[in-house]
Design an enzyme around this catalytic site. Structure first.
Site, short mmCIF file in Angstrom:
data_model
loop_
_atom_site.label_atom_id
_atom_site.label_comp_id
_atom_site.label_asym_id
_atom_site.label_seq_id
_atom_site.Cartn_x
_atom_site.Cartn_y
_atom_site.Cartn_z
N TRP A 1 40.22 21.68 87.94
CA TRP A 1 40.83 22.01 89.24
C TRP A 1 40.01 21.42 90.39
O TRP A 1 40.56 20.92 91.37
CB TRP A 1 40.92 23.52 89.40
CG TRP A 1 41.50 23.97 90.71
CD1 TRP A 1 42.83 24.13 91.00
CD2 TRP A 1 40.79 24.29 91.91
NE1 TRP A 1 42.98 24.54 92.31
CE2 TRP A 1 41.74 24.65 92.89
CE3 TRP A 1 39.44 24.33 92.25
CZ2 TRP A 1 41.40 25.04 94.19
CZ3 TRP A 1 39.08 24.71 93.54
CH2 TRP A 1 40.05 25.06 94.48
N HIS A 2 38.68 21.46 90.25
CA HIS A 2 37.82 20.96 91.32
C HIS A 2 37.93 19.44 91.49
O HIS A 2 37.78 18.94 92.61
CB HIS A 2 36.36 21.34 91.06
CG HIS A 2 36.00 22.72 91.53
ND1 HIS A 2 36.24 23.84 90.78
CD2 HIS A 2 35.43 23.14 92.68
CE1 HIS A 2 35.83 24.91 91.45
NE2 HIS A 2 35.33 24.51 92.60
N GLY A 3 38.14 18.72 90.41
CA GLY A 3 38.21 17.27 90.56
C GLY A 3 38.65 16.57 89.29
O GLY A 3 38.36 17.02 88.18
N PHE B 1 40.06 18.83 97.44
CA PHE B 1 40.64 19.50 96.27
C PHE B 1 42.09 19.88 96.49
O PHE B 1 42.69 20.47 95.65
CB PHE B 1 39.81 20.75 95.93
CG PHE B 1 38.36 20.43 95.70
CD1 PHE B 1 38.00 19.49 94.76
CD2 PHE B 1 37.37 21.04 96.45
CE1 PHE B 1 36.66 19.18 94.54
CE2 PHE B 1 36.04 20.74 96.23
CZ PHE B 1 35.69 19.80 95.28
#
Length: 480
Positions: free
Chosen positions: A324-326, A480
């Site tokens: 989710w972060h990257g 994000f």
């Protein structure tokens, strides 16, 4: 339009004035218009995508609510999740997956036909996608009544204070507030403005000043000494906290000025004495979302495996957090690293508790300090894999250089940079320490004495104006 822009300083007061001048029944609709105007000012096409996810969420939650059997409900939920995730996957993960497959096939001597596509990630998509999914899942589990007013669903997903970088709110918290009487509350307005003011301090004075030094060092890791790299490693978590934490306070404060309570996103994380406690204090809205919708279902289904099931659930949950972060391997590694930290704590929990009790360490202040420092170091070094370095190879290069060149020349910038940077960090930690250990004492912004209270406001505003960095760029979590 971002919170630190001149445009927002005009937009927000104008919204508040019109908002409270309007009759009660029109205020939610005005907030919806203001939210879309806010988002359109960033990039108009983004609003089309947001509207599409809103319509999808509204239609499928209505259908899920009307479904008469469990099989039909589950099919509708799966379709809703897939359709809602498609834009996020395409914009955020297409190139990563496509490139990874291409590299693998090239290694095997084959060619991959799909091209790489360059596009800008729609701002806030990771946040409102999770909010939409959470609402749909809650309707499926009958934990919340379906909202039949599409305007309320649209406002929930587009509410401008939290649209760009959270907190990741729940429908159960906001829907009833949107339906209620959004009355003017002097205490809420004052409290909201205080939160916004402190949020601006965290972002402009602390985060942006640290960013200058950290980026100088990280942009030249080949020639930076081990001591300089260690300094950057230790400062970066404070930068992220002041950046996202500052944004969150501005968002929470802006909502509170309008009479709407948004969930807290941070709770003084650097006073955590373990990684499990740290993650109960850091990015609370994300972690609570992952806990409710990822960790709890997985651990429940794996409960027969006992501790192994907990470990698998932790690793998968933080793997998803990393993704989710990257969309990059360093983020995946970071997620698995965090899951490993928490798994080790879960496995050794009983032994650690017995050791602390036997040696009476849980009551020793020095041990609490050491535990906080150790937790901070674990998190700081893990942030190498999802920070500006953005490469597993470079992250390990930095760690190696820190231990091999720790006595090298320390780069710290000019004296004024050091002074203002330290001043901001010290003031931040003094405020955090006061709130953690002396709650209710030494009140400044809430002091009953009119002179002290107003002097504190004036001083904080002067500090922000004099030493704040106003051209420090976007908030970190905008990516994000």
């Amino acid at each position: 339009m971002i919170f630190t822009s001149f445009g927002f300083l005009i937009f927000f007061p104008a919204v508040i004035i019109i908002y409270y001048l309007l009759p009660l029944k029109y205020r939610p609709w005005f907030l919806l218009l203001a939210s879309y105007y806010f988002y359109i000012n960033i990039k108009p096409v983004y609003a089309v995508l947001l509207a599409g996810i809103t319509i999808t969420t509204y239609v499928f939650t209505i259908l899920i609510n009307r479904a008469k059997d469990e099989k039909h409900k589950k099919i509708l939920l799966i379709l809703d999740i897939v359709i809602t995730l498609l834009p996020l996957f395409f914009f955020k993960y297409y190139n990563f997956v496509n490139t990874s497959i291409d590299h693998f096939l090239r290694f095997a001597g084959m060619r991959w036909p799909l091209p790489e596509i360059s596009f800008i990630l729609p701002i806030g998509i990771s946040f409102y996608t999770f909010m939409a999914l959470g609402y749909s899942i809650d309707v499926y589990h009958e934990e919340i009544k379906v909202e039949k007013n599409i305007g309320a669903v649209a406002l929930f997903l587009s509410f401008f204070p939290i649209l760009l970088s959270g907190p990741i709110e729940r429908a159960g918290n906001l829907f009833h507030q949107f339906r209620g009487k959004l009355l003017f509350d002097y205490n809420k307005v004052v409290s909201g403005l205080q939160l916004m003011l402190w949020g601006y301090f965290m972002k402009l004075v602390v985060a942006n000043r640290i960013a200058i030094l950290v980026h100088i060092i990280y942009n030249d890791i080949e020639h930076s000494s081990g001591s300089s790299l260690l300094l950057a490693v230790l400062l970066y978590p404070i930068q992220v906290y002041a950046d996202l934490g500052g944004y969150s306070l501005i968002a929470i404060g802006a909502a509170k000025v309008m009479g709407i309570d948004v969930m807290a996103n941070f709770n003084r994380p650097f006073f955590a004495t373990s990684m499990s406690e740290f993650w109960r204090r850091w990015h609370i809205s994300l972690i609570s979302w992952l806990t409710d919708y990822i960790y709890t279902p997985i651990s429940f289904n794996l409960r027969k495996y006992k501790m192994l099931g907990i470990v698998i659930a932790l690793l998968l949950t933080f793997l998803i957090s990393g993704i989710w972060h990257g969309a990059a391997w360093p983020f995946i590694f970071w997620g698995l690293l965090q899951g490993s930290f928490l798994s080790i704590e879960a496995i050794t929990n009983r032994q650690r508790r017995a050791f602390l009790k036997r040696n009476n360490l849980d009551k020793k202040e020095w041990f609490a300090f050491v535990s906080c420092a150790f937790t901070y170091l674990l998190f700081a070094f893990s942030e190498l894999f999802c920070g500006p370095v953005n490469s597993i190879k470079n992250a390990f290069f930095i760690i190696k250089k820190i231990f091999s060149d720790i006595n090298g020349h320390l780069y710290y910038g000019n004296p004024s940079m050091v002074f203002f940077l330290l001043f901001g960090i010290i003031l931040l930690f003094l405020a955090e320490g006061k709130a953690e250990f002396y709650k209710g004492s030494f009140a400044l912004l809430n002091n009953k004495n009119w002179v002290i209270r107003n002097f504190s406001y004036a001083l904080l505003i002067i500090i922000i104006l004099l030493i704040g960095v106003f051209d420090g760029g976007q908030f970190i979590y905008f990516q994000f």
